[in-house]
Enzyme design. Structure first.
Site, PDB file in Angstrom:
ATOM      1  N   GLU A  43      75.690  45.815   3.001  1.00  0.00           N
ATOM      2  CA  GLU A  43      74.537  45.085   3.087  1.00  0.00           C
ATOM      3  C   GLU A  43      73.803  45.250   2.088  1.00  0.00           C
ATOM      4  O   GLU A  43      73.161  46.258   1.828  1.00  0.00           O
ATOM      5  CB  GLU A  43      73.865  45.460   4.572  1.00  0.00           C
ATOM      6  CG  GLU A  43      72.673  44.692   4.697  1.00  0.00           C
ATOM      7  CD  GLU A  43      71.910  45.278   5.861  1.00  0.00           C
ATOM      8  OE1 GLU A  43      70.512  45.532   5.960  1.00  0.00           O
ATOM      9  OE2 GLU A  43      72.287  46.101   6.578  1.00  0.00           O
ATOM     10  N   LYS A 131      71.598  45.674  16.395  1.00  0.00           N
ATOM     11  CA  LYS A 131      71.622  46.874  15.424  1.00  0.00           C
ATOM     12  C   LYS A 131      70.078  47.340  16.294  1.00  0.00           C
ATOM     13  O   LYS A 131      68.987  47.147  16.492  1.00  0.00           O
ATOM     14  CB  LYS A 131      71.128  46.190  14.328  1.00  0.00           C
ATOM     15  CG  LYS A 131      70.388  47.198  13.428  1.00  0.00           C
ATOM     16  CD  LYS A 131      69.908  46.314  11.975  1.00  0.00           C
ATOM     17  CE  LYS A 131      68.669  46.726  11.819  1.00  0.00           C
ATOM     18  NZ  LYS A 131      67.968  46.117  10.305  1.00  0.00           N
TER      19      LYS A 131
END
Length: 214
Positions: A43, A131
């Protein structure tokens, strides 16, 4: 990456690397080294200078079976820009307008949440996984308590997670962990790539063992 595939990939590879840095060149070098050393989910946060260009460049270097996404994706425009740059998934720090927009566009999304209400809201808005952030605030016991009423929601632990912590979160029911500092260190700010390789090999080895034992 196809819609609905992100949770399975996190479960298989266990680690999502988070690159947040101060240098576009260093961020690209960091992503390249991570992928070379076996980290399959990377990411690039949009707070990193030149993040979109870095995502595009890293995608061009990425072999089949590795995936590059955009992090700190907050707005609908952020989702559009990330998709145009070639990001294969998006990650948010909270329940933001980007969650529903990513779902509308068919982009896999890991949405940041901390409370039960936030987790449920993000999941029903179209996030493929939640998350838990910042995970270190509550720890593995908090994750377990949060999962109990939501067995259908896949959780990834993010924030203050190294190898030993990741192991505890997997035991508590997380499908994987997002890892920034303990893995990336200062590499995305121009720090040692040799030290990064050493850390990446350790994480990749652990993730491989954890995936096989699942």
């Amino acid at each position: 990456m196809q819609p609905g595939q992100l949770p399975a990939l996190v479960r298989a590879h266990r680690i999502m690397a988070i690159i947040r840095g101060t240098s576009q060149e260093a961020a690209l070098d960091t992503g390249r080294v991570l992928i070379e050393e076996g980290i399959r989910l990377v990411e690039i946060t949009l707070t990193t200078p030149g993040a979109l260009a870095t995502i595009e460049a890293l995608r061009a270097l990425t072999p089949e079976g590795s995936f590059v996404g955009a992090g700190t994706v907050l707005t609908e425009d952020d989702v559009a820009a990330a998709q145009s740059a070639g990001a294969e998934f998006v990650v948010t720090p909270a329940v933001t307008p980007s969650v529903a927009e990513a779902a509308r566009r068919g982009m896999p999304c890991a949405a940041g949440a901390f409370t039960a209400s936030e987790a449920y809201l993000a999941f029903t808005a179209g996030a493929e996984l939640i998350k838990l952030f910042p995970a270190s605030t509550g720890g593995p016991a908090y994750l377990k308590a949060l999962r109990d009423p939501f067995p259908q929601i896949p959780f990834m632990a993010v924030g203050g997670v190294g190898i030993s912590e990741a192991r505890a979160y997997l035991t508590a029911g997380a499908i994987g962990a997002g890892v920034g500092g303990p893995l990336v260190g200062d590499a995305a700010n121009g720090g040692s790539l040799d030290a990064l390789r050493h850390r990446a090999r350790a994480f990749a080895s652990w993730a491989g063992d954890a995936g096989e034992s699942s």
